[in-house]
Motif scaffolding. Structure first.
Motif, PDB file in Angstrom:
ATOM      1  N   VAL A  63       0.484  -1.522   0.085  1.00  0.00           N
ATOM      2  CA  VAL A  63       0.009  -0.367   0.339  1.00  0.00           C
ATOM      3  C   VAL A  63       0.338   1.585   0.425  1.00  0.00           C
ATOM      4  O   VAL A  63       1.557   1.402   1.323  1.00  0.00           O
ATOM      5  CB  VAL A  63      -1.096  -0.411   1.181  1.00  0.00           C
ATOM      6  N   LYS A  64       0.883   2.118  -0.740  1.00  0.00           N
ATOM      7  CA  LYS A  64       1.587   3.918  -1.057  1.00  0.00           C
ATOM      8  C   LYS A  64       0.626   4.130  -0.546  1.00  0.00           C
ATOM      9  O   LYS A  64       1.045   5.346  -0.227  1.00  0.00           O
ATOM     10  CB  LYS A  64       1.349   3.658  -2.301  1.00  0.00           C
ATOM     11  N   LYS A  65      -0.497   4.558  -0.832  1.00  0.00           N
ATOM     12  CA  LYS A  65      -1.774   5.664  -0.111  1.00  0.00           C
ATOM     13  C   LYS A  65      -3.025   5.040  -0.062  1.00  0.00           C
ATOM     14  O   LYS A  65      -3.246   4.246  -0.968  1.00  0.00           O
ATOM     15  CB  LYS A  65      -1.286   6.576  -0.941  1.00  0.00           C
ATOM     16  N   VAL A  66      -4.132   5.246   0.469  1.00  0.00           N
ATOM     17  CA  VAL A  66      -5.266   5.494   0.633  1.00  0.00           C
ATOM     18  C   VAL A  66      -5.980   6.498   0.475  1.00  0.00           C
ATOM     19  O   VAL A  66      -6.121   7.486   1.408  1.00  0.00           O
ATOM     20  CB  VAL A  66      -5.118   4.575   2.470  1.00  0.00           C
ATOM     21  N   ASP A  67      -6.701   6.072  -0.253  1.00  0.00           N
ATOM     22  CA  ASP A  67      -7.872   7.478  -0.807  1.00  0.00           C
ATOM     23  C   ASP A  67      -8.868   7.578   0.031  1.00  0.00           C
ATOM     24  O   ASP A  67      -9.870   6.913  -0.698  1.00  0.00           O
ATOM     25  CB  ASP A  67      -7.617   7.922  -1.822  1.00  0.00           C
ATOM     26  N   LEU A  78      -7.061   2.846  -3.447  1.00  0.00           N
ATOM     27  CA  LEU A  78      -6.056   2.535  -2.791  1.00  0.00           C
ATOM     28  C   LEU A  78      -4.937   2.589  -4.028  1.00  0.00           C
ATOM     29  O   LEU A  78      -4.875   2.147  -5.199  1.00  0.00           O
ATOM     30  CB  LEU A  78      -6.111   0.682  -2.832  1.00  0.00           C
ATOM     31  N   THR A  79      -3.405   3.476  -3.412  1.00  0.00           N
ATOM     32  CA  THR A  79      -2.814   3.316  -4.473  1.00  0.00           C
ATOM     33  C   THR A  79      -2.014   2.182  -3.852  1.00  0.00           C
ATOM     34  O   THR A  79      -1.432   1.951  -3.081  1.00  0.00           O
ATOM     35  CB  THR A  79      -1.787   4.821  -4.895  1.00  0.00           C
ATOM     36  N   THR A  97       3.431  -0.073 -10.073  1.00  0.00           N
ATOM     37  CA  THR A  97       2.413   1.021  -8.783  1.00  0.00           C
ATOM     38  C   THR A  97       1.367   1.728  -9.876  1.00  0.00           C
ATOM     39  O   THR A  97       1.863   1.718 -11.118  1.00  0.00           O
ATOM     40  CB  THR A  97       3.395   2.021  -8.349  1.00  0.00           C
ATOM     41  N   ALA A 151      -0.731   3.456   4.142  1.00  0.00           N
ATOM     42  CA  ALA A 151       0.346   3.597   3.991  1.00  0.00           C
ATOM     43  C   ALA A 151       2.155   2.314   4.557  1.00  0.00           C
ATOM     44  O   ALA A 151       2.111   2.624   4.934  1.00  0.00           O
ATOM     45  CB  ALA A 151       0.902   4.633   3.214  1.00  0.00           C
ATOM     46  N   GLY A 152       2.473   1.295   3.633  1.00  0.00           N
ATOM     47  CA  GLY A 152       3.201   0.394   4.182  1.00  0.00           C
ATOM     48  C   GLY A 152       3.100  -0.306   4.648  1.00  0.00           C
ATOM     49  O   GLY A 152       3.701  -2.010   4.878  1.00  0.00           O
TER      50      GLY A 152
END
Length: 72
Positions: A6-10, A16-17, A32, A48-49
């Motif tokens: 997970v790079k980003k949670v919107d 999800l990125t 990605t 993230a992470g």
């Protein structure tokens, strides 16, 4: 199922990125990218992470995470 990071949670957009491995069912190499999620409640459990295992499918023309399992 593919491995993802997970790079980003919107939460507002329901997306999800993810940095992910190859998605065999979509004939997609590792990269990605942003995905919609089938269940927006999943976004409250991720940050993230986080590492996950997931399945993505093309749902009405949108790449969507349809199954998700956090990796401890």
């Amino acid at each position: 199922m593919a491995d993802g990071l997970v790079k980003k949670v919107d939460k507002a957009a329901g997306k999800l990125t993810l940095a992910h491995g190859p998605l065999q069912n979509l004939d997609m190499p590792a990269m990605t990218m942003v995905f919609r999620v089938k269940d927006s409640a999943w976004l409250n459990q991720l940050a993230a992470g986080d590492k996950i295992r997931f399945m993505a499918e093309n749902v009405n023309g949108l790449l969507t995470v349809t199954h998700l399992v956090p990796v401890k």
